[in-house]
Design an enzyme around this catalytic site. Structure first.
Site, PDB file in Angstrom:
ATOM      1  N   ASP A 198      17.012 -22.418  -6.110  1.00 43.50           N
ATOM      2  CA  ASP A 198      17.037 -21.580  -7.316  1.00 43.50           C
ATOM      3  C   ASP A 198      16.962 -20.118  -6.893  1.00 43.50           C
ATOM      4  O   ASP A 198      17.006 -19.799  -5.693  1.00 43.50           O
ATOM      5  CB  ASP A 198      15.897 -21.963  -8.280  1.00 43.50           C
ATOM      6  CG  ASP A 198      16.326 -21.802  -9.733  1.00 43.50           C
ATOM      7  OD1 ASP A 198      16.732 -20.684 -10.099  1.00 43.50           O
ATOM      8  OD2 ASP A 198      16.269 -22.774 -10.495  1.00 43.50           O
ATOM      9  N   HIS A 268      21.718 -19.539 -10.726  1.00 39.66           N
ATOM     10  CA  HIS A 268      20.438 -19.823 -10.055  1.00 39.66           C
ATOM     11  C   HIS A 268      20.609 -19.867  -8.538  1.00 39.66           C
ATOM     12  O   HIS A 268      20.083 -20.756  -7.874  1.00 39.66           O
ATOM     13  CB  HIS A 268      19.840 -21.134 -10.586  1.00 39.66           C
ATOM     14  CG  HIS A 268      19.328 -21.017 -11.993  1.00 39.66           C
ATOM     15  ND1 HIS A 268      18.174 -20.332 -12.313  1.00 39.66           N
ATOM     16  CD2 HIS A 268      19.830 -21.484 -13.172  1.00 39.66           C
ATOM     17  CE1 HIS A 268      17.973 -20.399 -13.631  1.00 39.66           C
ATOM     18  NE2 HIS A 268      18.972 -21.067 -14.175  1.00 39.66           N
ATOM     19  N   GLU A 332      22.742 -22.085 -17.317  1.00 34.18           N
ATOM     20  CA  GLU A 332      22.371 -20.675 -17.294  1.00 34.18           C
ATOM     21  C   GLU A 332      23.132 -19.869 -16.236  1.00 34.18           C
ATOM     22  O   GLU A 332      22.538 -19.244 -15.373  1.00 34.18           O
ATOM     23  CB  GLU A 332      20.849 -20.565 -17.071  1.00 34.18           C
ATOM     24  CG  GLU A 332      20.057 -21.234 -18.183  1.00 34.18           C
ATOM     25  CD  GLU A 332      18.561 -21.217 -17.969  1.00 34.18           C
ATOM     26  OE1 GLU A 332      17.825 -21.099 -18.970  1.00 34.18           O
ATOM     27  OE2 GLU A 332      18.095 -21.325 -16.824  1.00 34.18           O
TER      28      GLU A 332
HETATM   29  C1  ACM Z   1      16.996 -25.616 -17.674  1.00 33.79           C
HETATM   30  O1  ACM Z   1      15.854 -25.774 -18.149  1.00 33.79           O
HETATM   31  N1  ACM Z   1      17.456 -24.410 -17.390  1.00 33.79           N
HETATM   32  C2  ACM Z   1      17.835 -26.749 -17.381  1.00 33.79           C
END
Ligand code: ACM
Ligand code: ZN
Length: 545
Positions: A198, A268, A332
């Site tokens: 991440d 991420h 995201e």
């Molecule tokens: C998430 O909680 N961004 C999958």
């Protein structure tokens, strides 16, 4: 003669009293078996003189026998040895494979006065029988335990019964991950979704790109609280070597838990960009992030090198994780960099991608990238799982969707023909608070996912058409660790909510009953206490409105 009769009567009374004082097993465990049928026979008196028999030459069943022996000893103090047999004798506990059973993970336990048989179609089924048997035992140190004669049968509703663990935002050592696996095994779960990369760290050694772990594994400091302006300035990080990962994967497999690694892409990715800035649109410099949230810097889609990098990483991931599924994230991923990057725009133009009314060209670019990865993994016999954002990117139905922004995206995905795993923020994000009264709670993300809300969750939406229902293959709770810094806090967040989740995963909706669950919970909690696990005690008594 008269004296002998008196002695015999006294001996019989002593025997009856001893039996009455012998602690009893109770098969009404969590998750509740589908059926518990009494058998007209006496109790089985487990006292340590018996053996655990398993089929000779079957390594999985041998391991099952050893695990059962260990569980019994840990919970009751009674030691039972294991023995390979061609055919077991009466008087013992026998672990048996029965090919005629329906479900691969179902179990059948038969307790008679002279024998206990734990049957499954597969060693995994036998293992779930073992879990039910050990959970039925009292916790303490005993000379004997009485098991009432009965047949106990169980079979899970869902094939995918998951828990997730984020080892990025905070890093947890091998022993902590193994204990998490032990907790999952106790609750009859079979998939660990392991979040390994991440913005705040890269936690898996990749031999071809050593800087990922060496540089990307470390951040300079961490924000205090919910993205406060205060950074602790303490260098923080760590990563798992490939050897450690193999060890954990084996440990999990021995308990019939498949680890599904998540390499989140194209978003991420700031930790990877810090190690190899050329993978990003701007070229950096980047810095492993010490804040929480969504970062604008993601992988550049315009560079062939980035695509090669992803494949190389996945090559090593596939050698470490035998799982059919590889989780490739996809959540995201802001597209602001792509919109401004000449190389990304060139890619869009070369591919002839045109945005539509509801899908931008950049969303479709993420779809193209995901499809390439999907094809690559499929050539190696693997499949992808991705977060529900992928539904907005025109991807093939062969991708399994993990529905997190509620259950609605999952329902939509199932209608489109995707397999779906339900893990909606409400109520299955276990990093959320467990109560609305948060004053004395450890800091959590926010929200309020009480034990009852977890228990009441139904993964298959009632209004879902019949054809789509079979696509809901499972259900999982997620544990993100922005605010979770140590193992007791991990356990506090998941216990006892995992007990509620276990009944969601195993029981048919008509068999669920929250009050009955609460009545059975204290015994499971005795097992938590036996192992020294931290749990939220208030959840056992709190009224949930
Ligand atoms: C998430 O909680 N961004 C999958
Ligand atoms: Zn770019």
């Amino acid at each position: 003669m008269k004296r002998l009769a008196i002695i015999l009567i006294i001996a019989a009374i002593a025997e009856i009293t001893a039996l009455a004082q012998t602690p009893q097993a109770d098969y009404r465990v969590i998750p509740l078996p589908d059926r518990i049928d009494g058998i007209k026979d006496n109790v089985f008196r487990l006292n340590g003189s018996q053996l655990i028999d398993y089929p000779k030459g079957n390594r999985d069943m041998e391991r099952n026998a050893l695990l059962l022996s260990r569980y019994i000893e840990e919970q009751t103090g009674l030691h039972l040895s294991t023995r390979p047999v061609i055919k077991g004798d009466a008087g013992n506990i026998s672990l048996v494979l029965d090919a005629t059973m329906d479900n691969d993970e179902g179990y059948r336990i038969t307790v008679r006065s002279k024998s206990i048989e734990v049957c499954g179609k597969t060693p995994a089924g036998v293992f779930y029988g073992i879990q039910t048997l050990r959970k039925s035992l009292p916790v303490g140190c005993f000379e004997a335990v009485a098991l009432p004669a009965a047949q106990v049968v169980g079979c899970p509703q869902f094939g995918y019964r998951g828990m997730h663990l984020d080892c990025v935002r905070h890093f947890f050592g091998v022993e902590t991950v193994k204990r998490y696996i032990d907790i999952m095994a106790l609750h009859g779960m079979n998939r660990l979704h392991w979040h390994l990369t991440d913005d705040q760290g890269w936690r898996i050694e990749i031999k071809k790109y050593p800087r990922l772990a060496e540089v990307g594994g470390w951040r300079k400091g961490t924000t205090l609280g919910h993205n406060s302006p205060v950074n602790d300035g303490i260098r923080y990080g760590g990563y798992y070597t490939q050897e450690e990962i193999r060890d954990i994967v084996r440990y999990a497999a021995d308990r019939y838990i498949t680890i599904i690694p998540e390499i989140d892409m194209p978003g991420h990715m700031v930790a990877a960009l810090t190690a190899y800035p050329e993978l990003g649109c701007t070229g950096g410099p980047y810095e492993v992030w010490g804040m929480w949230g969504v970062h604008d810097d993601i992988l550049c889609m315009g560079k062939d090198h980035t695509l090669q990098f992803v494949q190389d990483v996945l090559d090593e991931v596939m050698t470490l994780f035998p799982s059919r599924y590889i989780h490739i994230g996809g959540d995201e991923a802001p597209r602001v960099r792509w919109e401004q990057c000449p190389l990304c725009q060139q890619r869009i133009s070369d591919l002839g991608i045109h945005g539509t009314d509801n899908k931008s060209a950049e969303a479709l670019l993420q779809g193209w990238f995901t499809t390439r990865i999907q094809d690559y993994l499929s050539k190696h016999g693997r499949s992808i799982i991705g977060w529900d954002e992928l539904l907005g990117c025109d991807i093939a139905p062969s991708a399994t969707i993990m529905s997190w922004r509620g259950a609605e995206p999952g329902a939509e995905g199932a209608k489109l023909g995707h397999d779906v795993i339900m893990s909606p923020v409400g109520p299955l994000y276990f990093d959320y608070y467990q109560t609305s009264s948060t004053w004395n709670e450890p800091t959590a993300f926010g929200g309020c996912n009480t034990l009852k809300k977890v228990y009441d969750f139904e993964p298959i939406p009632t209004e879902l058409p019949e054809a789509a229902r079979r696509h809901i293959i499972g259900v999982q709770a997620n544990l993100w660790t922005e605010y979770i810094t140590c193992e007791p806090q991990i356990q506090y967040q998941v216990l006892p909510r995992m007990a509620a989740l276990a009944e969601v995963q195993w029981l048919r909706p008509a068999d669920k009953d929250y009050d009955d669950f609460l009545a059975r919970l204290p015994h499971l909690v005795d097992i938590y206490k036996r192992y020294g696990w931290t749990y939220r005690a208030k959840s056992l008594t709190e009224k949930d409105e």
